[in-house]
Write an enzyme that holds these catalytic residues in place. Sequence first.
Site, PDB file in Angstrom:
ATOM      1  N   GLN A  94       0.861  -1.194   0.000  1.00  0.00           N
ATOM      2  CA  GLN A  94       0.000   0.000   0.000  1.00  0.00           C
ATOM      3  C   GLN A  94       0.893   1.238   0.000  1.00  0.00           C
ATOM      4  OE1 GLN A  94      -3.561   0.016   2.490  1.00  0.00           O
ATOM      5  NE2 GLN A  94      -3.110  -2.100   3.013  1.00  0.00           N
ATOM      6  N   ASP A 168       4.893 -11.113 -12.149  1.00  0.00           N
ATOM      7  CA  ASP A 168       4.244  -9.822 -11.971  1.00  0.00           C
ATOM      8  C   ASP A 168       5.119  -8.771 -12.656  1.00  0.00           C
ATOM      9  OD1 ASP A 168       2.286  -8.398  -9.774  1.00  0.00           O
ATOM     10  OD2 ASP A 168       4.081  -7.220 -10.155  1.00  0.00           O
ATOM     11  N   LYS A 192      -0.097  -9.902 -14.954  1.00  0.00           N
ATOM     12  CA  LYS A 192      -1.295 -10.442 -14.292  1.00  0.00           C
ATOM     13  C   LYS A 192      -2.295  -9.327 -14.016  1.00  0.00           C
ATOM     14  CE  LYS A 192      -0.080  -9.940  -9.427  1.00  0.00           C
ATOM     15  NZ  LYS A 192       0.624 -10.455  -8.275  1.00  0.00           N
ATOM     16  N   ARG A 194      -5.167  -8.272 -11.190  1.00  0.00           N
ATOM     17  CA  ARG A 194      -5.725  -8.638  -9.887  1.00  0.00           C
ATOM     18  C   ARG A 194      -6.971  -7.804  -9.644  1.00  0.00           C
ATOM     19  NH1 ARG A 194      -3.834 -11.031  -5.027  1.00  0.00           N
ATOM     20  NH2 ARG A 194      -1.616 -10.886  -5.526  1.00  0.00           N
ATOM     21  N   ASP A 218       9.803 -13.977  -7.134  1.00  0.00           N
ATOM     22  CA  ASP A 218       8.899 -12.898  -6.715  1.00  0.00           C
ATOM     23  C   ASP A 218       9.382 -12.334  -5.388  1.00  0.00           C
ATOM     24  OD1 ASP A 218       6.792 -11.193  -6.987  1.00  0.00           O
ATOM     25  OD2 ASP A 218       5.213 -12.700  -6.833  1.00  0.00           O
ATOM     26  N   THR A 226      -0.791 -15.853  -7.032  1.00  0.00           N
ATOM     27  CA  THR A 226       0.060 -15.354  -8.128  1.00  0.00           C
ATOM     28  C   THR A 226       0.998 -16.464  -8.602  1.00  0.00           C
ATOM     29  OG1 THR A 226      -0.020 -13.122  -7.235  1.00  0.00           O
ATOM     30  CG2 THR A 226       1.819 -13.619  -8.720  1.00  0.00           C
TER      31      THR A 226
HETATM   32  C1  R5P Z   1       2.601  -8.441  -6.303  1.00  0.00           C
HETATM   33  O1  R5P Z   1       2.485  -7.327  -6.584  1.00  0.00           O
HETATM   34  C2  R5P Z   1       3.692  -9.090  -5.514  1.00  0.00           C
HETATM   35  O2  R5P Z   1       4.919  -8.982  -6.130  1.00  0.00           O
HETATM   36  C3  R5P Z   1       3.343 -10.550  -5.290  1.00  0.00           C
HETATM   37  O3  R5P Z   1       3.266 -11.177  -6.572  1.00  0.00           O
HETATM   38  C4  R5P Z   1       2.004 -10.683  -4.634  1.00  0.00           C
HETATM   39  O4  R5P Z   1       1.915  -9.818  -3.562  1.00  0.00           O
HETATM   40  C5  R5P Z   1       1.758 -12.094  -4.175  1.00  0.00           C
HETATM   41  O5  R5P Z   1       0.504 -12.165  -3.575  1.00  0.00           O
HETATM   42  P1  R5P Z   1      -0.364 -13.489  -3.590  1.00  0.00           P
HETATM   43  O6  R5P Z   1       0.525 -14.583  -3.120  1.00  0.00           O
HETATM   44  O7  R5P Z   1      -1.490 -13.202  -2.654  1.00  0.00           O
HETATM   45  O8  R5P Z   1      -0.859 -13.701  -4.979  1.00  0.00           O
END
Ligand code: R5P
Length: 298
Positions: A94, A168, A192, A194, A218, A226
């Site tokens: 955020q 991402d 992606k 969201r 990531d 993700t």
């Molecule tokens: C996204 O912007 C971050 O780099 C991660 O890909 C994301 O926060 C992963 O979140 P989740 O495991 O809930 O998909």
Amino acid sequence: MLIFSGSSNESLAKKIASELGLDISPIEIHVFPDGEKRIRLLESVVGEETVVVQPTAIPTDENYMELYFILDALKRNGAKSITSVVPYVGYQRQDHVFRVGEARSLEAVVKMLEVSGAHKIVGVDFHSIKIPELFKIPVVHLSAIPLFAEKIREIGFNREDSVVVTPDMGGIRRIKELSELLNNVEYTAIEKDRDLATGSVTVAKVHGGVKKTCFIVDDMISSGRTIVNAVNTLLEGGAERVYVFATHPVFSEEAPKILQESRAEKVFVTDSIFVPKEKEFEKLEILSIAPTIAQALK
Ligand code: R5P
């Protein structure tokens, strides 16, 4: 130098201290029946260089409050300097306002860290490279990418048959850095979408090629959606093996279960966040970020 630990990841704090040839300095964290905490340092910090280790993942708000109180205790008891090691910074997703009417939560958190007494912040793989700009105090931004490169070399990769992948678009900088460390292996980015209201993730487009062995990298795994989408997309696109690397094991909701049940070969994370026994799973391997942090504190 005196090193203190909050309660969110004492094992990491101990490893950092041991890398520096130190012990953790004693602190009393008393929890009242209503959940409030009382912090008391059990050693004088007058004129000392101090460090506090406290990642702020689940329970995020509780860990932040504890950190603010430790910083306050260090400040009011005369520490010469206070370095706050926050290997995982809660609320970092955020960092800006996505929709009209929202708070910029990370900015509020940053102000609290500064007013509570932190003189310097040490963080690992921030979600965005711009996050340090929100602080008025110095920020040391460390990365697990060299650690991941080392592991990938250990697993064994062939430049012709391998590709590093970000699930991402925000992770492009990270995989470019990793590619450079791996003999300029090709990289691919998954775009992606969201849903900001529900959090559901869908793959919009794959930029780049898919090869036999894919290494997804990531910054964090929260719900795991993700990663699972990325693994499936790569396997459907012709990959034979997919390995997953993520710095921060936030592991919310059913993440451990869906990662174990996914078609990923293995999931590598760091100990930036403590993973309790009940969240461990067979495919998981935890690499330690302690030597990287200790080196930065020297
Ligand atoms: C996204 O912007 C971050 O780099 C991660 O890909 C994301 O926060 C992963 O979140 P989740 O495991 O809930 O998909």
